[in-house]
Design a protein around this motif. Structure first.
Motif, PDB file in Angstrom:
ATOM      1  N   UNK A 290       0.874  -1.280   0.089  1.00 51.63           N
ATOM      2  CA  UNK A 290       0.044   0.077  -0.074  1.00 51.63           C
ATOM      3  C   UNK A 290       0.773   1.221  -0.047  1.00 51.63           C
ATOM      4  N   UNK A 291       0.218   2.367  -0.509  1.00 46.78           N
ATOM      5  CA  UNK A 291       1.070   3.400  -0.700  1.00 46.78           C
ATOM      6  C   UNK A 291       0.794   4.628   0.299  1.00 46.78           C
ATOM      7  N   UNK A 292       1.815   5.191   0.887  1.00 50.24           N
ATOM      8  CA  UNK A 292       1.380   6.236   2.116  1.00 50.24           C
ATOM      9  C   UNK A 292       0.790   7.423   1.230  1.00 50.24           C
ATOM     10  N   UNK A 293       0.043   8.167   2.087  1.00 46.93           N
ATOM     11  CA  UNK A 293      -0.284   9.955   1.720  1.00 46.93           C
ATOM     12  C   UNK A 293       0.920  10.463   1.373  1.00 46.93           C
ATOM     13  N   UNK A 294       0.821  11.452   0.430  1.00 48.96           N
ATOM     14  CA  UNK A 294       2.178  12.392   0.236  1.00 48.96           C
ATOM     15  C   UNK A 294       2.556  13.251   1.580  1.00 48.96           C
ATOM     16  N   UNK A 295       3.706  13.349   1.866  1.00 46.87           N
ATOM     17  CA  UNK A 295       4.419  14.018   2.711  1.00 46.87           C
ATOM     18  C   UNK A 295       5.444  15.037   2.416  1.00 46.87           C
TER      19      UNK A 295
ATOM     20  N   UNK B  88       8.539  12.301  13.905  1.00 43.95           N
ATOM     21  CA  UNK B  88       9.829  12.123  13.682  1.00 43.95           C
ATOM     22  C   UNK B  88       9.921  10.775  13.157  1.00 43.95           C
ATOM     23  N   UNK B  89      10.873  10.402  12.164  1.00 41.07           N
ATOM     24  CA  UNK B  89      11.211   8.998  11.957  1.00 41.07           C
ATOM     25  C   UNK B  89      12.758   8.761  12.151  1.00 41.07           C
ATOM     26  N   UNK B  90      12.932   7.663  12.889  1.00 41.10           N
ATOM     27  CA  UNK B  90      14.434   7.100  13.299  1.00 41.10           C
ATOM     28  C   UNK B  90      14.614   5.874  12.237  1.00 41.10           C
ATOM     29  N   UNK B  91      14.123   4.567  13.073  1.00 37.35           N
ATOM     30  CA  UNK B  91      14.125   3.529  12.183  1.00 37.35           C
ATOM     31  C   UNK B  91      12.874   3.204  11.296  1.00 37.35           C
ATOM     32  N   UNK B  92      11.677   3.866  11.953  1.00 33.67           N
ATOM     33  CA  UNK B  92      10.653   3.718  11.116  1.00 33.67           C
ATOM     34  C   UNK B  92       9.862   2.446  10.940  1.00 33.67           C
ATOM     35  N   UNK B  93      10.197   1.514  11.657  1.00 33.45           N
ATOM     36  CA  UNK B  93       9.705   0.022  11.535  1.00 33.45           C
ATOM     37  C   UNK B  93       8.085   0.106  12.230  1.00 33.45           C
ATOM     38  N   UNK B  94       8.015   0.989  12.929  1.00 30.95           N
ATOM     39  CA  UNK B  94       6.294   1.042  13.299  1.00 30.95           C
ATOM     40  C   UNK B  94       5.503   2.061  12.554  1.00 30.95           C
ATOM     41  N   UNK B  95       6.448   3.303  12.453  1.00 34.27           N
ATOM     42  CA  UNK B  95       5.943   4.246  11.757  1.00 34.27           C
ATOM     43  C   UNK B  95       5.305   4.168  10.209  1.00 34.27           C
ATOM     44  N   UNK B  96       6.341   3.274   9.454  1.00 32.50           N
ATOM     45  CA  UNK B  96       6.250   3.250   7.937  1.00 32.50           C
ATOM     46  C   UNK B  96       4.959   2.238   7.643  1.00 32.50           C
ATOM     47  N   UNK B  97       4.771   1.182   8.473  1.00 31.27           N
ATOM     48  CA  UNK B  97       3.613   0.357   8.261  1.00 31.27           C
ATOM     49  C   UNK B  97       2.330   1.219   8.532  1.00 31.27           C
TER      50      UNK B  97
ATOM     51  N   UNK C 207      -1.959   4.313   5.779  1.00 33.15           N
ATOM     52  CA  UNK C 207      -2.654   5.679   5.964  1.00 33.15           C
ATOM     53  C   UNK C 207      -3.349   5.842   7.338  1.00 33.15           C
ATOM     54  N   UNK C 208      -2.935   5.023   8.302  1.00 36.11           N
ATOM     55  CA  UNK C 208      -3.521   5.225  10.033  1.00 36.11           C
ATOM     56  C   UNK C 208      -2.621   6.607  10.065  1.00 36.11           C
ATOM     57  N   UNK C 209      -1.129   6.660   9.656  1.00 31.02           N
ATOM     58  CA  UNK C 209      -0.548   7.759  10.092  1.00 31.02           C
ATOM     59  C   UNK C 209      -0.319   8.593   8.960  1.00 31.02           C
ATOM     60  N   UNK C 210      -0.855  10.063   8.788  1.00 24.84           N
ATOM     61  CA  UNK C 210      -0.531  10.506   7.540  1.00 24.84           C
ATOM     62  C   UNK C 210       0.271  11.960   8.051  1.00 24.84           C
ATOM     63  N   UNK C 211       1.473  11.954   8.502  1.00 28.98           N
ATOM     64  CA  UNK C 211       2.140  12.931   8.869  1.00 28.98           C
ATOM     65  C   UNK C 211       2.189  14.094   7.503  1.00 28.98           C
ATOM     66  N   UNK C 212       2.098  15.514   7.718  1.00 31.53           N
ATOM     67  CA  UNK C 212       2.379  16.192   6.572  1.00 31.53           C
ATOM     68  C   UNK C 212       3.955  16.419   6.380  1.00 31.53           C
TER      69      UNK C 212
END
Lengths: 173, 285, 785
Positions: free
Chosen positions: B1-6, B30-39, B44-49
């Motif tokens: 799946x594809x994240x929303x644009x940021x 903030x992204x460091x390793x991103x292993x929770x954030x990217x999924x 699109x449960x997280x859509x940071x600008x």
């Protein structure tokens, strides 16, 4: 809002302007055109997208391409050198470590990374090292066997001498 | 799946990162390793600008003992902990935890600090660091502040961090001699979140009585829990089977599990008891 | 007949030849669907329903059409205008392509967005606004049958959620046997709703050329020819103008047999936009909308004598088919081959009833490493036999020995009408029991039990039924289930073989090459196997239900023999003798009694093009459509040994032995690999997998974070062995093996766990056997850490 990035994959430099949301795996597959790295899930579960980034195996579906700017990446396409299969490729072939082939590139990269860190792993260590990679066909037994066999071949340095050329269907072992 | 644009920014210093966070506040992540954030972004449960990538800030990947603390820089990966001789030799609880966080590939990217900031009640590090009585160092516009782990973890996916603060370090007090620890986790398979997990760290005095005890409970409440009554039941006691059993029962009472696909509340509570038993036995051994 | 595997007398058959297909997979040169990129290609994303049952009040496409890059938004209403809103299922029902009026399951296809990039397609899909009016949801198949249940399928004439009832066997004889029985056991057993979940999701690229009125469909398909025919019927395109290409397929396990709505919409999308349209589903789409397997709620009864002689079997099943009856089974058998459930035993009578039911769940009912509901059947009977053994206080191995079909009774006709081709069951049972050391294990178990430790041994003796099928009985949508092979031997003695099957990891490129090489006296290196392109391959029904070796393997052998008959004429011409003076020895024709006077296939092939005998048509090619005279019946004895953790309820599989008898083995290395994979799937089903819905019909298992696939760490070490009882009617004696391990293993695992707990009064535990289920039993019995 493109970002210009440069990534080295299998020794070759790829430069491109990418959207920040482009996943590294899509960069590898579609910008670099190296489709050996696969995608099997959206939750960082399956490991079909495993590549070696700066020496460590990672899931390339869970990294943005922009994060990899300046990194060195190795994919399955970089394993064989000058038409000669890498020992781990030979071992997977010899030990029937693959069936449909979809998880195979990820398994190979996870296996190579393990053997580079630990040239003499136990069966248990091999099983742990590939536990981030799912296979639906083989039940893992022959994958484990293949990685242990590759370790043996690499230790003996025999991978170079006894390899079969690509394309032969000669009997195993 | 594809994240929303940021929008993507990669600051080169903590100060620059903090300034960006101040500028974008809740729109930034903030992204460091991103292993929770990217999924989460892929769904699109997280859509940071704005995504603030701290991965390019130099000097945040240190792991060393200094001034009475084990200092874990914000960019230290799970795998760094797993393979560190220092951790393996002196921090049995952290070593046991590092081996069972997610899977080996995720461990090569995910960070200890990131896991803590994510504040998932099923996060392994939060429970372990609670048992080890860790502190979190946060950098903000007015400099750094140190937050005790119990105050840091506020609620499910919620920490004490202000939107313009960045965790730069997690520090664990260097344990005294005769310290043992263990992390016991039930997972349905490798890579699964815990059905229940228990982190234990105990320090014994010369007579073999428990001087200090820390017990953190993972995935059995809305937030990582400290089994306070169980800790108190251990202090001053020899770690014999009767004491361990009593503490395990108290730990189970401290759990606040809910039923889900991983198991019923009843099962998880009993597993807290069983895992506490096992962790304490191993820690005392 | 039977023997353990020994060195094959053949040169090529029976050899563990390294797979010919592997180099491309090992070097990243496999070509899977998503690897294909066509010029000007557009991408499709699907909007899916968040509700399990709801009226669609409105769909607003405008916000999606405003997203840069979006080319088209397609809804059910649009398809209705084209007559494409519904498509036929493989089981005689119809299925919505895109929802019309209402949705019937969560994640049902509601609209599709086609855009110039994948990103734009997903952004567009997120922008489509759909208003729903939720309706009452039916999740439980038993509640679906209650008189006041909401009727789900308003499009059907029959105003009921009951789809069909299917009966097999003799009810009167069965009832009589039960009335007279000394002992009767009865148990309710559920086979969970599971999913094949191949690692590569499903997808397609539809490339329609308006000028040529030609469609090329690249698609992840196990049955490309069937797709072509279905597409011709659905899309009303002339069949010769459709080319279906199934590239390398990353696992199928039945999941890639059905034609999915996304494929049809992609075709429409290509027609509308004039571009090739690629659709690759996400993992969530795969798990939540493509075909599930199983979900059988079974009640089993056995009538027996006090001495343990089985007499009759009675089975009633409620089958949860979801919103559309879309399972893939042969037309005559709506519950597939489920009536093989009398298993390996000498039942005198049986009566089997299956009621299929609609619920608000995704449609399906495919194989999943199971030949047409045989896994359900095998699990049922093997579980029931253990329950009977427990009731009679008999050793489960002894009960089986007493009731296994004796070797001299083959071919054996089952009470539901199947004629088992061959078997030496007692030999295989003894072989397996000896190999694992059954007596010693029972002794160890008794000692451990005395110490309060929990250990169990589980046996499963299954009979598979594969190789569909004889065309007089087997068809799918009327298309007969034969299969085909075409061989061309080139002038220099190299050959290409094309077949109607499509492998997804089974090693066909090697297995078929071995068969043809054996039959023609060639090296397997000189035989190229090609499948998956309907423009070049002869018509066939595809690869599933373990049918490739029994059908296409036979077709390949027969086709090669047809070539050999022509080669004999050419050889006679070359050796200047009569055809009858020749014999086929060691892969060449030689003059009887004069071994030095011989010709090789290379020499014959060259002559076929350069020096054919006068009056004989030049060339050396043949096609063969093989219609098997019967099915084949592989079987096996599986034994699991488990230990149980009293604290957590965890079951540890200490050993697992699989002794398979799949007749003649063509490549033992490949067969062993197939067995490993199937066992792992059986293990996952026994202990981990179930697709669970909440009371609102929300699917709670839509990702690999919840749908559990075991890793190398959880997966047990497999021990494998074989006995060989060839099929008397297959040209090579082969029976097929791909699905045996999945058919046979779940019962062995469950039987082992129940065995470990039987002294606590446990008789049955439904799969998946989670730690918690075992924990509850232990704590209720006062057992703790």
């Amino acid at each position: 809002m493109g970002h210009r990035i440069a990534v080295t994959i299998n020794g070759q430099r790829y430069e491109a302007e990418v959207e920040p949301r482009l996943l590294l795996v899509h960069f590898i597959r579609e910008v670099a055109g190296l489709t050996g790295t696969h995608i099997g899930c959206d939750t960082t579960s399956c490991g079909a997208c495993t590549v070696i980034l700066n020496g460590k195996p990672i899931k390339s579906c869970t990294m943005f391409a922009v994060q990899a700017d300046g990194c060195e990446i190795r994919t399955v396409e970089g394993l064989a050198q000058n038409g000669e299969l890498h020992p781990i490729q030979k071992a997977f072939w010899e030990c029937h470590g693959l069936q449909c082939g979809y998880c195979t590139p990820g398994m190979l990269m996870a296996g190579v990374a393990l053997l580079e860190r630990n040239p003499n792993p136990t069966e248990e260590e091999v099983r742990r090292a590939i536990s981030g990679n799912l296979c639906r066909c083989t039940g893992y037994q022959n994958i484990v066997k293949s990685i242990l066999r590759a370790a043996e071949m690499m230790r003996e340095g025999a991978g170079v001498a006894s390899g079969s050329p690509v394309g032969s269907g000669s009997p195993a072992q | 799946m594809i994240p929303a644009a940021f929008e993507y920014v990669a600051p080169r210093s903590v100060a620059e990162a903090v300034a960006l966070l101040r500028q974008h506040s809740y729109d930034a992540k903030v992204i460091a390793g991103g292993q929770s954030l990217i999924p989460m972004m892929r769904f699109r449960m997280a859509q940071p600008r704005v995504l603030v990538d701290i991965g390019r800030i130099p000097g945040l990947d240190y792991l060393r003992e200094e001034d009475g603390f084990l200092r874990i820089g914000a960019l230290v990966r799970h795998a760094t902990m797993e393979h560190s001789p220092l951790i393996q030799e002196r921090y049995p609880l952290l070593a046991a935890t590092a081996r069972v966080v997610a899977d080996p590939l995720v461990r090569n990217l995910g960070t200890v600090a990131g896991s803590l900031v994510h504040a998932d009640p099923a996060g392994d590090w939060a429970a372990a660091l609670m048992a080890a009585r860790a502190q979190v160092v946060a950098a903000g516009p007015d400099g750094e502040r140190v937050i005790g782990i119990d105050d840091f973890l506020v609620d499910t996916f919620t920490t004490a961090l202000e939107p313009d603060e960045l965790v730069v370090e997690v520090r664990v007090p260097i344990p005294g001699p005769r310290t043992g620890g263990d992390y016991q986790k039930i997972e349905r398979k490798v890579g699964d979140f815990a059905t229940a997990a228990v982190a234990v760290q105990v320090t014994l005095d010369e007579a073999g009585r428990c001087q200090q005890a820390g017990i953190g409970l993972c995935a059995v409440g809305p937030i990582t829990l400290r089994a306070t009554a169980a800790e108190e039941a251990l202090v001053g006691q020899p770690l014999d089977e009767a004491t361990i059993r009593k503490a395990a029962a108290l730990a189970a009472e401290a759990a606040q599990p809910t039923s889900d696909l991983r198991g019923s509340a009843e099962y998880k509570r009993d597993m807290v008891r069983v895992l506490t038993l096992r962790a304490l036995r191993n820690a005392a051994a | 007949m039977s023997a353990t595997l020994t060195e094959s007398p053949h040169r090529v058959l029976g050899q563990p030849i390294k797979r010919k297909e592997d180099p491309r997979f090992l070097t990243g040169q496999g070509r899977y669907l998503d690897d294909i990129k066509l010029p000007n290609m557009a991408y499709m994303a699907i909007v899916r329903s968040p509700y399990a049952h709801a009226r669609i009040v409105s769909i607003n496409k405008e916000p999606a059409l405003a997203v840069p890059g979006v080319l088209a938004v397609i809804t059910g209403e649009d398809l209705e205008k084209l007559g494409l809103a519904w498509m036929p299922t493989l089981n005689g029902d119809q299925q919505m392509v895109l929802a019309v009026g209402k949705v019937l399951f969560q994640y049902q296809e509601v609209a599709a967005v086609i855009a110039t990039s994948r990103e734009a397609a997903y952004d567009g899909a997120a922008a489509v606004e759909v208003e729903y009016d939720p309706l009452p949801v039916v999740v439980d198949p038993f509640k679906a049958l209650e008189p006041d249940a909401p009727i789900l399928r308003e499009d059907r004439k029959e105003k009921t959620n009951h789809i069909w009832r299917w009966e097999s066997g003799d009810k009167a004889a069965t009832d009589k046997a039960f009335a007279e029985a000394e002992v009767v056991i009865k148990e309710k057993i559920r086979f969970p709703r599971v999913h094949p979940a191949p690692l590569e999701p499903c997808g397609c690229i539809a490339d329609y050329n308006r000028t040529k009125n030609h469609l090329t469909l690249y698609v992840t398909s196990q049955a490309p020819h069937a797709y072509r025919t279905v597409l011709a019927m659905v899309a009303k395109l002339p069949e010769h103008q459709i080319r279906v290409i199934s590239p390398d397929v990353g696992g199928g396990f039945g999941n890639k047999v059905p034609v999915y709505p996304g494929y049809v919409v992609a075709v429409v999308g290509s027609m509308l936009t004039g571009r090739p349209v690629k659709w690759v589903e996400t993992r969530t789409e795969n798990l939540a909308s493509t075909h599930f397997a199983r979900d059988y709620h079974m009640t089993v009864e056995i009538a027996a004598t006090r001495e343990g002689q089985v007499k009759a079997l009675r089975v009633h099943t409620v089958a949860d088919h979801g919103a559309f009856d879309a399972q893939a089974v042969p037309s005559k058998w709506p519950a597939g081959l489920f009536n093989i459930c009398t298993g390996s035993y000498t039942f005198e009578a049986a009566h089997v009833v299956v009621d299929a039911v609609y619920t608000n769940k995704a449609p399906g009912g495919v194989a999943h490493r199971c030949s047409f509901r045989v896994t359900e059947a095998s699990y049922l009977i093997e579980r029931a036999m253990d329950i009977l053994a427990q009731e009679l206080k008999m050793d489960p191995a002894e009960l089986r020995r007493k009731n296994l079909i004796p070797a001299d009774k083959f071919p054996w006709k089952s009470p539901t009408g199947w004629v088992y081709d061959s078997g030496n069951y007692h030999h295989t049972l003894d072989y397996a029991l000896n190999l694992i050391g059954y007596k010693e294990l029972r002794k160890e178990q008794a000692e451990k039990r005395a110490r309060g430790e929990l250990m169990g041994i589980g046996i499963s003796f299954f009979t598979e039924i594969v190789g569909a099928g004889p065309s007089k009985h087997f068809d799918i949508l009327g298309i007969k289930m034969f299969d085909s092979a075409e061989i061309r031997v080139h002038p220099t003695g190299k050959a290409i073989v094309r077949l109607g099957t499509r492998h997804q990891g089974q090693g066909h490129e090697t297995t078929y090459a071995q068969i043809v090489a054996e039959e023609l006296g060639l090296s397997p290196d000189d035989v190229l196997v090609e499948e998956g392109d309907t423009d070049t391959a002869p018509y066939g029904l595809g690869t599933y239900a373990s049918r490739s070796t029994p059908t296409s393997g036979a077709a390949a052998a027969m086709c090669a023999r047809r070539i050999r008959e022509k080669a004999r004429k050419i050889a006679a011409h070359l050796l200047e003798c009569g055809e009858h003076d020749l014999e086929w020895v060691d892969g060449r024709f030689q003059v009887k009694g004069a071994p030095h006077q011989s010709v090789t296939m290379q020499q014959i092939a060259f002559a076929a093009y350069t020096n054919p005998p006068p009056g004989l048509e030049p060339g050396l090619e043949a096609t063969f459509y093989y219609d098997p005279p019967n099915l084949t019946f592989p079987y096996g004895c599986y034994i699991a040994v488990v230990d149980i953790d009293k604290g957590t309820g965890e079951v540890k599989v200490r050993r697992f032995l699989a002794v398979d008898d799949c007749g003649t083995i063509i490549n033992p290395m490949i067969v062993q690999g197939q067995v490993h994979g199937g066992l792992t799937e059986g293990f996952a089903i026994a202990f981990m997998q179930d697709i669970v819905f909440d009371e609102n019909g929300n699917n709670l298992v839509t990702n690999f974070t919840e749908y559990m696939l075991p890793t190398a760490v959880e997966t047990p070490r497999w021990e494998t062995a074989h006995t060989v009882t060839p099929s008397p009617h297959h040209p090579l004696g082969a029976k097929g093996v791909g699905e045996s391990p999945n058919v046979g293993s779940p019962a062995a695992f469950v039987n082992a766990v129940v065995d470990a707990l039987s002294h606590l009064g446990v008789r049955h535990i439904d799969m998946p056997i989670t730690r918690e289920k075992v924990w509850r039993i232990l704590r209720n019995a006062g057992i703790d850490e």
